[in-house]
Write an enzyme that holds these catalytic residues in place. Sequence first.
Site, PDB file in Angstrom:
ATOM      1  N   THR A 120       0.706  -1.206   0.212  1.00 46.45           N
ATOM      2  CA  THR A 120       0.115  -0.119  -0.028  1.00 46.45           C
ATOM      3  C   THR A 120       0.825   1.102  -0.071  1.00 46.45           C
ATOM      4  O   THR A 120       2.246   1.189   0.567  1.00 46.45           O
ATOM      5  CB  THR A 120      -0.982  -0.005   1.179  1.00 46.45           C
ATOM      6  OG1 THR A 120      -1.638   1.447   1.490  1.00 46.45           O
ATOM      7  CG2 THR A 120      -0.287  -0.144   2.524  1.00 46.45           C
ATOM      8  N   ASP A 121       0.031   2.295  -0.551  1.00 48.36           N
ATOM      9  CA  ASP A 121       0.936   3.632  -0.626  1.00 48.36           C
ATOM     10  C   ASP A 121       0.958   4.331   1.019  1.00 48.36           C
ATOM     11  O   ASP A 121       1.742   4.974   1.269  1.00 48.36           O
ATOM     12  CB  ASP A 121       0.348   4.616  -1.417  1.00 48.36           C
ATOM     13  CG  ASP A 121      -1.133   5.014  -1.140  1.00 48.36           C
ATOM     14  OD1 ASP A 121      -1.507   4.079  -0.338  1.00 48.36           O
ATOM     15  OD2 ASP A 121      -1.861   5.634  -1.713  1.00 48.36           O
ATOM     16  N   GLU A 122       0.174   3.440   2.038  1.00 46.31           N
ATOM     17  CA  GLU A 122       0.378   4.071   3.284  1.00 46.31           C
ATOM     18  C   GLU A 122       1.556   3.908   4.074  1.00 46.31           C
ATOM     19  O   GLU A 122       1.729   4.458   5.100  1.00 46.31           O
ATOM     20  CB  GLU A 122      -1.020   3.626   4.078  1.00 46.31           C
ATOM     21  CG  GLU A 122      -2.155   3.860   3.445  1.00 46.31           C
ATOM     22  CD  GLU A 122      -3.513   3.490   4.273  1.00 46.31           C
ATOM     23  OE1 GLU A 122      -3.389   3.892   5.632  1.00 46.31           O
ATOM     24  OE2 GLU A 122      -4.497   3.218   3.808  1.00 46.31           O
ATOM     25  N   TYR A 147      -1.761  -0.561  10.915  1.00 44.87           N
ATOM     26  CA  TYR A 147      -1.897  -1.190   9.909  1.00 44.87           C
ATOM     27  C   TYR A 147      -0.918  -0.756   8.770  1.00 44.87           C
ATOM     28  O   TYR A 147      -0.085  -1.811   8.403  1.00 44.87           O
ATOM     29  CB  TYR A 147      -3.043  -0.764   9.002  1.00 44.87           C
ATOM     30  CG  TYR A 147      -3.461  -1.173   7.710  1.00 44.87           C
ATOM     31  CD1 TYR A 147      -3.136  -2.165   7.079  1.00 44.87           C
ATOM     32  CD2 TYR A 147      -3.664  -0.169   6.697  1.00 44.87           C
ATOM     33  CE1 TYR A 147      -3.038  -2.642   5.685  1.00 44.87           C
ATOM     34  CE2 TYR A 147      -3.590  -0.099   5.158  1.00 44.87           C
ATOM     35  CZ  TYR A 147      -3.316  -1.386   4.814  1.00 44.87           C
ATOM     36  OH  TYR A 147      -3.149  -1.506   3.293  1.00 44.87           O
ATOM     37  N   LYS A 151       2.317  -3.061   7.215  1.00 42.73           N
ATOM     38  CA  LYS A 151       2.678  -3.540   5.886  1.00 42.73           C
ATOM     39  C   LYS A 151       4.098  -3.078   5.457  1.00 42.73           C
ATOM     40  O   LYS A 151       4.817  -3.585   4.669  1.00 42.73           O
ATOM     41  CB  LYS A 151       1.535  -2.767   5.089  1.00 42.73           C
ATOM     42  CG  LYS A 151       0.185  -3.395   5.012  1.00 42.73           C
ATOM     43  CD  LYS A 151       0.001  -4.627   4.427  1.00 42.73           C
ATOM     44  CE  LYS A 151       0.321  -4.621   2.861  1.00 42.73           C
ATOM     45  NZ  LYS A 151       0.444  -6.016   2.485  1.00 42.73           N
TER      46      LYS A 151
END
Length: 331
Positions: A120-122, A147, A151
């Site tokens: 993810t870009d998060e 989260y 990741k």
Amino acid sequence: MKVIVTGGAGFIGSNYVHYLMEKTDHSVVVLDKLTYAGNMASLEGLPAERCSFVKGDICDAGLVDELVAGADAVVHYAAESHNDNSLDDPRPFLDTNVIGTFTLLEAVRRHGVRYHHISTDEVYGDLELDDPERFTESTPYNPSSPYSSTKAASDLLVRAWVRSFGVQATISNCSNNYGPYQHVEKFIPRQITNVLRGERPKLYGAGENVRDWIHANDHSSAVMTILEKGAIGETYLIGADGEKNNKQVVELILTHLGQPSDAYDHVKDRPGHDLRYAIDSSKLRSELGWTPQYADFDSGLAATIDWYRDNESWWAPQKDATEARYAAQGQ
């Protein structure tokens, strides 16, 4: 190829399985734990001779090893991915996102199987609303939630296994997905299904938070492109230049459904709510020749609204419990 798709009964994973069935002659083994986010209805109608299902946990080393031994590639979608849930109980995110990834990496290392890691870009944190920059493959990691931090940890495991053990792996970090088969706890399907039920959409805070939206079909085509053409050890960012703030998205949904664009309610903002994500996918486009089908967010959103309108039997069983949980949180 015979491809294992972890989390293939979830939102993005099931869209990828449908894509493989429609666009390739590969066979697929879906490995999914069937948590609340997994839904066997998302796999209905797929050809049984090419698509099989195994209920299981990616942390189960014996099961994972048995499946990977007979595969040509593993595409790893399975993840705990809801930020609000990670703030309430971080432990499942550590188990699935970190230990699960480790278990898969050990299996593909033993059997010499190609591996692609969905992220993810998060992991990059967030950007200021007026920042002209976008995330690139060289942006430092700066996760802000349980989260996104798990990741980020899983991404680093993949990089280490490539460097230390020669695992044949690639990574992709994608912006926010929307499209068919997405659980109604997520932002876009929650608002669509609220309006379809005659209820008002809910907007976190002032609605100024910006996300870079991409249709799940475009994510699927990008992943397939990386699996076929990507350089081992490389990371590719996937995005469709779909930056919209949450207020704009809600207003577009209302407009498409024939409602006044201001017919929504503001609710309590989420703790640690990242301001803005934005993806620079030029590496993927220039090096591998990928382009999105839904370059226009509005057309992709219209197609998504049509899917939820036509598939109430898929999302209705989830809806009441989801809204009760949000109501308990004041959201």
